[in-house]
Scaffold this active site. Structure first.
Site, PDB file in Angstrom:
ATOM      1  N   LYS A 151       0.847  -1.202   0.000  1.00  0.00           N
ATOM      2  CA  LYS A 151       0.000   0.000   0.000  1.00  0.00           C
ATOM      3  C   LYS A 151       0.876   1.244   0.000  1.00  0.00           C
ATOM      4  CE  LYS A 151      -1.876   2.673   3.248  1.00  0.00           C
ATOM      5  NZ  LYS A 151      -1.840   3.970   2.557  1.00  0.00           N
TER       6      LYS A 151
ATOM      7  N   SER B  79       5.785   7.206  10.258  1.00  0.00           N
ATOM      8  CA  SER B  79       5.963   7.889  11.539  1.00  0.00           C
ATOM      9  C   SER B  79       5.971   6.906  12.715  1.00  0.00           C
ATOM     10  CB  SER B  79       4.838   8.904  11.731  1.00  0.00           C
ATOM     11  OG  SER B  79       3.605   8.229  11.808  1.00  0.00           O
ATOM     12  N   THR B  80       6.587   7.323  13.802  1.00  0.00           N
ATOM     13  CA  THR B  80       6.641   6.500  15.013  1.00  0.00           C
ATOM     14  C   THR B  80       5.225   6.247  15.536  1.00  0.00           C
ATOM     15  OG1 THR B  80       8.840   7.301  15.541  1.00  0.00           O
ATOM     16  CG2 THR B  80       7.557   6.430  17.385  1.00  0.00           C
TER      17      THR B  80
ATOM     18  N   GLY C 103       3.703   3.591  13.542  1.00  0.00           N
ATOM     19  CA  GLY C 103       4.424   2.344  13.827  1.00  0.00           C
ATOM     20  C   GLY C 103       3.900   1.669  15.092  1.00  0.00           C
TER      21      GLY C 103
ATOM     22  N   GLU D 199      10.509   0.984  10.140  1.00  0.00           N
ATOM     23  CA  GLU D 199      11.492   2.068   9.950  1.00  0.00           C
ATOM     24  C   GLU D 199      10.747   3.363  10.225  1.00  0.00           C
ATOM     25  OE1 GLU D 199      14.541   1.599   9.496  1.00  0.00           O
ATOM     26  OE2 GLU D 199      14.789  -0.329   8.493  1.00  0.00           O
TER      27      GLU D 199
ATOM     28  N   CYS E 186      14.114  10.570   6.300  1.00  0.00           N
ATOM     29  CA  CYS E 186      14.094  10.047   7.679  1.00  0.00           C
ATOM     30  C   CYS E 186      15.433  10.257   8.364  1.00  0.00           C
ATOM     31  CB  CYS E 186      13.708   8.582   7.670  1.00  0.00           C
ATOM     32  SG  CYS E 186      14.652   7.612   6.515  1.00  0.00           S
TER      33      CYS E 186
ATOM     34  N   GLU F   6      10.926  16.324  15.314  1.00  0.00           N
ATOM     35  CA  GLU F   6      11.397  16.180  13.934  1.00  0.00           C
ATOM     36  C   GLU F   6      10.565  17.071  13.002  1.00  0.00           C
ATOM     37  OE1 GLU F   6      10.094  12.567  11.987  1.00  0.00           O
ATOM     38  OE2 GLU F   6      12.002  12.407  10.949  1.00  0.00           O
TER      39      GLU F   6
HETATM   40  P1  NAD Z   1       2.581   8.119   8.317  1.00  0.00           P
HETATM   41  O1  NAD Z   1       2.915   7.199   9.426  1.00  0.00           O
HETATM   42  O2  NAD Z   1       1.545   9.146   8.538  1.00  0.00           O
HETATM   43  O3  NAD Z   1       2.081   7.306   7.039  1.00  0.00           O
HETATM   44  C1  NAD Z   1       2.840   6.280   6.446  1.00  0.00           C
HETATM   45  C2  NAD Z   1       1.904   5.250   5.847  1.00  0.00           C
HETATM   46  O4  NAD Z   1       1.140   4.652   6.895  1.00  0.00           O
HETATM   47  C3  NAD Z   1       0.902   5.774   4.829  1.00  0.00           C
HETATM   48  O5  NAD Z   1       0.811   4.836   3.775  1.00  0.00           O
HETATM   49  C4  NAD Z   1      -0.400   5.823   5.623  1.00  0.00           C
HETATM   50  O6  NAD Z   1      -1.553   5.673   4.831  1.00  0.00           O
HETATM   51  C5  NAD Z   1      -0.236   4.623   6.535  1.00  0.00           C
HETATM   52  N1  NAD Z   1      -1.034   4.674   7.766  1.00  0.00           N
HETATM   53  C6  NAD Z   1      -1.587   5.744   8.388  1.00  0.00           C
HETATM   54  N2  NAD Z   1      -2.236   5.353   9.518  1.00  0.00           N
HETATM   55  C7  NAD Z   1      -2.080   4.011   9.606  1.00  0.00           C
HETATM   56  C8  NAD Z   1      -2.488   3.033  10.555  1.00  0.00           C
HETATM   57  N3  NAD Z   1      -3.180   3.343  11.636  1.00  0.00           N
HETATM   58  N4  NAD Z   1      -2.120   1.749  10.340  1.00  0.00           N
HETATM   59  C9  NAD Z   1      -1.386   1.403   9.274  1.00  0.00           C
HETATM   60  N5  NAD Z   1      -0.978   2.281   8.337  1.00  0.00           N
HETATM   61  C10 NAD Z   1      -1.317   3.572   8.490  1.00  0.00           C
HETATM   62  O7  NAD Z   1       3.964   8.745   7.900  1.00  0.00           O
HETATM   63  P2  NAD Z   1       4.250   9.823   6.767  1.00  0.00           P
HETATM   64  O8  NAD Z   1       3.732  11.138   7.252  1.00  0.00           O
HETATM   65  O9  NAD Z   1       3.782   9.308   5.456  1.00  0.00           O
HETATM   66  O10 NAD Z   1       5.854   9.836   6.734  1.00  0.00           O
HETATM   67  C11 NAD Z   1       6.619  10.712   7.519  1.00  0.00           C
HETATM   68  C12 NAD Z   1       7.270   9.997   8.673  1.00  0.00           C
HETATM   69  O11 NAD Z   1       7.911   8.806   8.230  1.00  0.00           O
HETATM   70  C13 NAD Z   1       8.373  10.791   9.349  1.00  0.00           C
HETATM   71  O12 NAD Z   1       8.248  10.695  10.748  1.00  0.00           O
HETATM   72  C14 NAD Z   1       9.669  10.118   8.933  1.00  0.00           C
HETATM   73  O13 NAD Z   1      10.740  10.257   9.794  1.00  0.00           O
HETATM   74  C15 NAD Z   1       9.240   8.714   8.759  1.00  0.00           C
HETATM   75  N6  NAD Z   1      10.091   8.020   7.792  1.00  0.00           N
HETATM   76  C16 NAD Z   1      10.969   7.089   8.259  1.00  0.00           C
HETATM   77  C17 NAD Z   1      11.832   6.449   7.394  1.00  0.00           C
HETATM   78  C18 NAD Z   1      12.805   5.407   7.885  1.00  0.00           C
HETATM   79  O14 NAD Z   1      13.352   4.681   7.087  1.00  0.00           O
HETATM   80  N7  NAD Z   1      13.043   5.298   9.167  1.00  0.00           N
HETATM   81  C19 NAD Z   1      11.776   6.745   6.032  1.00  0.00           C
HETATM   82  C20 NAD Z   1      10.857   7.699   5.588  1.00  0.00           C
HETATM   83  C21 NAD Z   1      10.018   8.324   6.481  1.00  0.00           C
END
Ligand code: NAD
Length: 473
Positions: free
Chosen positions: A173, A225-226, A229, A246, A280, A376
């Site tokens: 997804k 995001s954490t 996660g 991640e 990230c 962040e």
């Molecule tokens: P996000 O967590 O909002 O969304 C990421 C994905 O998760 C999207 O596809 C979203 O639809 C899905 N999602 C949302 N709610 C969910 C739930 N309850 N259950 C399962 N999936 C769900 O993150 P974002 O805003 O897209 O990305 C930014 C964040 O990601 C930043 O904090 C960044 O540091 C982190 N990031 C980490 C890495 C790494 O490798 N560590 C890489 C890129 C981004």
């Protein structure tokens, strides 16, 4: 405007409802993607389950050959994919230091090809008169991949390619903000794989939650995001899914007083602002020794003043922030730093619309407690903090709940290495930051994640161990 389709069991599939995808430079709708229903997710998971036996039954050599063809097919379409990525994500085609959409495409190819070269050899633990004991790596099963919007195609490749090589089947997804390049790319390669081996479903967080709790998915690989996660970990508990998470970071860099500022400033700038700060493992908190603090701030401000933020049509260094939510967050953190009395050397105010443009912003004389230091920002804004005692800087660097990356900068490499080893993070760099490569494991400690990606360490996360014990006596 184009309507995109999902990929389920080798077929292009629409849905009753759809999601609009915007160009963040214009805020105009450029496409729609289907919003998968719960029944469609079930279909995708059933197709992946059905395909598992055949796919895992192929030899690793056969799977490797198909994965290499995937890279070739994407490379044949690289220009078109980069254009689409630039439109939906906002990153320029080339951009600052050549780290734009073409870089993401090139990285995707490099990761696919390197990962395809890996093996999963049987390890012999004992072979004597009593017994032969072997350790085998078996595919973990059906993998659910959930990805963010900063590097949509690259991160999808990081998730699906090791899974496919290990013999797993996948339901992926992409982020609802940036699903187009992934859908386009995966439709381009779909005829190379048996139906059901790779399925792409589109939807919002609810679909991610349904993937995370789906009883017939064996592992989740998630980048984001954490906060999300943690939700995934809870949702995945019911059938004890394997997890690779991640998550977010707030990477600190410590610059020691013997650093050559003229040499280091360019690298520090590039690794803080890579992908407009939406990376990230970008450098996000810069601690500089007081002896060279003003010189470093000036050098960074000089570079920031020379770069251009704007729409792709102007061949800029940096594009817009990818979405309104993130743009609002960057604006909010800038405002809170102003309220905390920080000095803005460049930027600090959003640019006139349309589009989510925010200029490259360097902030000095900022209190450690400011939200811009503690949280962040994930955007083009860098707080620079002065220190006099290196132990104090180290303590501050480690005093956060996340630990993705960190770095130490110095002309004394041995001293820098010693200090870097005390940073609480998954990757510590000396005289660099944010550099990753397909053969070096990458992951976070503390609340930055669970497990690692890349190389052999990443590949084995798509496997379960089966110990085979053959008695000889
Ligand atoms: P996000 O967590 O909002 O969304 C990421 C994905 O998760 C999207 O596809 C979203 O639809 C899905 N999602 C949302 N709610 C969910 C739930 N309850 N259950 C399962 N999936 C769900 O993150 P974002 O805003 O897209 O990305 C930014 C964040 O990601 C930043 O904090 C960044 O540091 C982190 N990031 C980490 C890495 C790494 O490798 N560590 C890489 C890129 C981004």
């Amino acid at each position: 405007m184009t309507d995109y389709s999902m990929l389920i069991n080798g077929k292009s599939v629409g849905a009753k409802t759809s999601i609009e995808v915007l160009n963040p430079a214009t805020e105009a709708v450029i496409a729609t993607v289907p919003e998968a229903s719960p029944a469609q997710l079930d279909e995708a998971v059933a197709a992946a389950r059905q395909a598992l036996l055949g796919w895992s039954g192929q030899s690793l050599e056969e799977r490797r050959a198909l994965i290499l063809k995937i890279a070739d097919r994407l490379e044949e379409n690289i220009g078109e994919l980069a254009q689409l990525l630039s439109e939906e994500q906002g990153k320029p085609i080339d951009g600052f230091a050549g780290l734009g959409a073409m870089f993401e495409l090139g990285g995707s190819l490099a990761w696919i090809r390197y990962t395809a070269s890996l093996d999963l050899p049987v390890e012999v633990i004992q072979d004597n008169d009593e017994a032969r004991i072997e350790v085998h790596r078996k595919p973990v099963g059906v993998v659910g991949s959930i990805t963010p919007w900063n590097y949509p195609l690259l991160i999808t490749c990081w998730h699906i390619i090791p899974g496919l090589l290990a013999g797993c089947t996948v339901v992926a997804k992409p982020s609802e903000y940036t699903p187009l390049t992934v859908l386009k790319a995966m439709h381009l390669i779909s005829d190379l794989l048996p139906p059901g081996v790779l399925n792409i479903v589109t939807g919002k967080g609810g679909l991610g939650a349904a993937i995370s709790s789906h009883p017939d998915i064996d592992k989740i690989v998630f980048t984001g995001s954490t906060r999300t996660g943690k939700r995934i970990m809870e949702a995945a508990a019911d059938n004890l899914k394997r997890l690779t998470l991640e998550l977010g970071g707030n990477d600190a860099a410590i610059v020691l007083p013997d650093t050559n500022v003229a040499e280091a400033a360019g690298k520090i700038f590039a690794t803080a602002m890579i992908n407009n700060g939406q990376t990230c493992a970008a450098l996000k908190r810069l601690y500089v020794h007081e002896d060279i603090y003003d010189e470093m701030c000036e050098a960074l401000a000089g570079i920031a003043g020379s770069v251009k933020t704007g729409p792709a049509s102007e061949s800029p260094d940096f594009g817009p922030i990818q979405n309104k939510m993130q743009y609002d967050r960057v604006c909010e953190l800038a405002e809170s730093a102003k309220a905390d009395g920080a000095t803005f050397l460049t930027g600090g105010e959003p640019m006139p619309g349309p589009g989510y443009f925010f200029p490259v912003t360097i902030v000095k004389d900022i209190p450690e407690s400011s939200r811009l230091v503690q949280e962040e920002p994930f955007g083009p804004i860098l707080p620079v903090v002065s220190f006099s005692d290196v132990e104090d800087a180290l303590e501050k660097a480690n005093a956060v709940s996340v630990g993705l990356g960190g770095s130490v900068w110095s002309s004394d490499v041995a001293a820098a290495q010693k200090l870097a080893s005390r940073l609480e993070c998954g990757t510590a760099w000396v005289n660099n930051h944010a550099m990753i490569q397909p053969d070096a494991p990458f992951g976070g400690v503390k609340q930055s994640g669970v497990g690692v990606e890349f190389g052999r360490y990443g590949l084995v996360e798509y496997t379960n161990i089966q110990t085979l014990q053959i008695s000889k006596s």
